[in-house]
Write a protein that holds these residues in place. Structure first.
Motif, mmCIF file in Angstrom:
data_model
loop_
_atom_site.group_PDB
_atom_site.id
_atom_site.type_symbol
_atom_site.label_atom_id
_atom_site.label_comp_id
_atom_site.label_asym_id
_atom_site.label_seq_id
_atom_site.Cartn_x
_atom_site.Cartn_y
_atom_site.Cartn_z
ATOM 1 N N VAL B 75 66.228 45.399 38.692
ATOM 2 C CA VAL B 75 65.700 45.259 40.057
ATOM 3 C C VAL B 75 64.380 46.029 40.142
ATOM 4 N N LEU B 76 63.317 45.295 40.427
ATOM 5 C CA LEU B 76 61.988 45.893 40.549
ATOM 6 C C LEU B 76 61.582 45.880 42.013
ATOM 7 N N THR B 77 61.270 47.033 42.523
ATOM 8 C CA THR B 77 60.940 47.138 43.949
ATOM 9 C C THR B 77 59.560 47.758 44.134
ATOM 10 N N ASP B 78 58.734 47.111 44.944
ATOM 11 C CA ASP B 78 57.446 47.730 45.268
ATOM 12 C C ASP B 78 57.142 47.557 46.745
ATOM 13 N N HIS B 79 56.187 48.349 47.204
ATOM 14 C CA HIS B 79 55.756 48.257 48.606
ATOM 15 C C HIS B 79 54.299 47.828 48.650
ATOM 16 N N GLY B 80 53.985 46.879 47.774
ATOM 17 C CA GLY B 80 52.618 46.364 47.682
ATOM 18 C C GLY B 80 52.353 45.300 48.736
ATOM 19 N N PRO B 81 51.363 44.441 48.479
ATOM 20 C CA PRO B 81 50.921 43.479 49.485
ATOM 21 C C PRO B 81 51.874 42.292 49.675
ATOM 22 N N GLY B 82 52.858 42.139 48.799
ATOM 23 C CA GLY B 82 53.723 40.962 48.890
ATOM 24 C C GLY B 82 53.050 39.752 48.258
ATOM 25 N N ILE B 83 53.822 38.685 48.046
ATOM 26 C CA ILE B 83 53.287 37.469 47.427
ATOM 27 C C ILE B 83 53.235 36.381 48.505
ATOM 28 N N ALA B 84 52.016 35.914 48.792
ATOM 29 C CA ALA B 84 51.855 34.959 49.903
ATOM 30 C C ALA B 84 52.471 33.601 49.564
ATOM 31 N N ASP B 85 52.277 33.146 48.334
ATOM 32 C CA ASP B 85 52.755 31.823 47.929
ATOM 33 C C ASP B 85 53.490 31.952 46.596
ATOM 34 N N VAL B 86 54.793 32.066 46.678
ATOM 35 C CA VAL B 86 55.586 32.328 45.469
ATOM 36 C C VAL B 86 55.479 31.167 44.477
ATOM 37 N N ALA B 87 55.519 29.937 44.984
ATOM 38 C CA ALA B 87 55.460 28.774 44.084
ATOM 39 C C ALA B 87 54.160 28.786 43.283
ATOM 40 N N LEU B 88 53.075 29.139 43.954
ATOM 41 C CA LEU B 88 51.781 29.200 43.280
ATOM 42 C C LEU B 88 51.760 30.343 42.259
ATOM 43 N N ALA B 89 52.311 31.483 42.653
ATOM 44 C CA ALA B 89 52.347 32.650 41.762
ATOM 45 C C ALA B 89 53.195 32.375 40.517
ATOM 46 N N MET B 90 54.176 31.484 40.660
ATOM 47 C CA MET B 90 55.056 31.164 39.530
ATOM 48 C C MET B 90 54.414 30.187 38.552
ATOM 49 N N ARG B 91 53.286 29.605 38.952
ATOM 50 C CA ARG B 91 52.657 28.596 38.103
ATOM 51 C C ARG B 91 51.944 29.262 36.925
ATOM 52 N N GLU B 92 52.190 28.761 35.723
ATOM 53 C CA GLU B 92 51.538 29.333 34.534
ATOM 54 C C GLU B 92 50.029 29.219 34.672
ATOM 55 N N GLY B 93 49.330 30.305 34.435
ATOM 56 C CA GLY B 93 47.869 30.283 34.469
ATOM 57 C C GLY B 93 47.276 30.711 35.796
ATOM 58 N N TYR B 94 48.114 30.781 36.856
ATOM 59 C CA TYR B 94 47.585 31.222 38.146
ATOM 60 C C TYR B 94 47.647 32.741 38.212
ATOM 61 N N SER B 95 46.519 33.364 38.521
ATOM 62 C CA SER B 95 46.492 34.826 38.575
ATOM 63 C C SER B 95 45.524 35.300 39.644
ATOM 64 N N THR B 96 45.874 36.405 40.303
ATOM 65 C CA THR B 96 44.950 37.022 41.253
ATOM 66 C C THR B 96 44.470 38.375 40.724
ATOM 67 N N ALA B 97 44.709 38.618 39.443
ATOM 68 C CA ALA B 97 44.306 39.914 38.856
ATOM 69 C C ALA B 97 42.784 40.040 38.839
ATOM 70 N N PRO B 98 42.256 41.213 39.157
ATOM 71 C CA PRO B 98 40.802 41.408 39.147
ATOM 72 C C PRO B 98 40.230 41.470 37.726
ATOM 73 N N ASP B 99 38.907 41.368 37.630
ATOM 74 C CA ASP B 99 38.250 41.300 36.322
ATOM 75 C C ASP B 99 38.539 42.502 35.426
ATOM 76 N N ASN B 100 38.601 43.704 36.035
ATOM 77 C CA ASN B 100 38.830 44.880 35.181
ATOM 78 C C ASN B 100 40.203 44.817 34.517
ATOM 79 N N ILE B 101 41.146 44.157 35.166
ATOM 80 C CA ILE B 101 42.479 43.990 34.584
ATOM 81 C C ILE B 101 42.437 42.918 33.492
ATOM 82 N N ARG B 102 41.679 41.868 33.755
ATOM 83 C CA ARG B 102 41.545 40.804 32.746
ATOM 84 C C ARG B 102 40.923 41.339 31.470
#
Lengths: 109, 141
Positions: B75-102
């Motif tokens: 069980v992973l729990t965080d108090h971050g921003p939440g996921i606005a669109d889970v279906a989109l987030a589950m799609r392979e290749g979709y990422s909102t990570a910033p450039d420094n993370i990439r």
């Protein structure tokens, strides 16, 4: 083939070599860590240009037999020490990932 | 049923280099407990991806692992921003990570898909502005 033997044949320079007798079980190439984590298999030798501590985490989690950093990429002293401590073989090579793959392909024949 | 063994870890959101510590420790514990290598691999990769996600997106969080002979539950729990669109987030290749993370080799858009791929069940409970809880299980038998 053992890692030590592969290193000699491919002219790889060791940055961390805690287990030179580990068997090579195939190869994998890629720089996106999650992709590698999802696709590489235990025992693979991994060719990449990425070098940070997360590369070591991936190598450890997937149980890779070695990481080969292409294009002359190297590890920081701290990460090299960490690799040694975690039992992860890491090499560097001046060759590109493509050249390493081609060479590995010849050796695997 | 044998009694469950539980582990709790705090995932430090500030320290990218220590991300993965919890999954490495769980891997070690499962090995000591004698679980098969394939199970250990699945648990530790799913958990590592989750840890990285918490560091990238949520300034850290916590991980609770429950181990029984039948299954490993994470069980992973965080108090971050939440996921606005889970279906989109589950799609392979979709990422909102910033450039420094990439530039560190993350942000391939494979984190959540890998977590699903390596576990038998995965539930995402998320709300924008509140945070995210992900519950995953890996069946042992």
């Amino acid at each position: 083939m053992k890692i030590r033997e592969l290193a000699e044949k491919m002219d790889l320079a060791p940055l961390s070599l805690p287990d030179g007798d580990r068997e090579v079980e195939g190869f994998y190439a890629g720089d996106l860590l999650s992709w590698v984590m999802g696709r590489a298999n235990a025992g693979n030798v991994w060719f990449t240009i990425m070098s940070n501590v997360n590369v070591l985490a991936v190598a450890s989690l997937v149980d890779l037999s070695a990481v080969v950093l292409a294009e002359g990429v190297t590890l920081s002293d701290k990460d090299a020490a960490s690799a040694l401590e975690k039992g992860i073989n890491v090499f560097t090579s001046e060759k590109s990932t493509f050249e390493l793959c081609a060479l590995a392909g010849e050796l695997a024949k | 049923m044998a009694e469950a063994i539980t582990f709790h870890y705090d995932v430090d959101g500030e320290n990218f280099t220590s991300a993965g510590n919890a999954s490495v420790q769980v891997k070690r514990k499962l090995r000591q407990l004698g679980f098969p290598p394939e199970i250990i691999k699945r648990v530790s990769i799913a958990m590592y991806e989750g840890e990285i996600n918490m560091v990238i997106h949520a300034s850290g969080g916590s991980a609770d692992v429950t181990v029984t002979p039948e299954e490993v539950r994470i069980v992973l729990t965080d108090h971050g921003p939440g996921i606005a669109d889970v279906a989109l987030a589950m799609r392979e290749g979709y990422s909102t990570a910033p450039d420094n993370i990439r530039s560190l080799g993350f942000g391939a858009g494979m984190g959540l898909p890998n977590m699903k791929r390596y576990t038998d069940t995965m539930e995402i409970d998320t709300e924008v502005g509140r945070g995210t809880t992900i519950t995953m299980t890996v069946k042992v038998a």
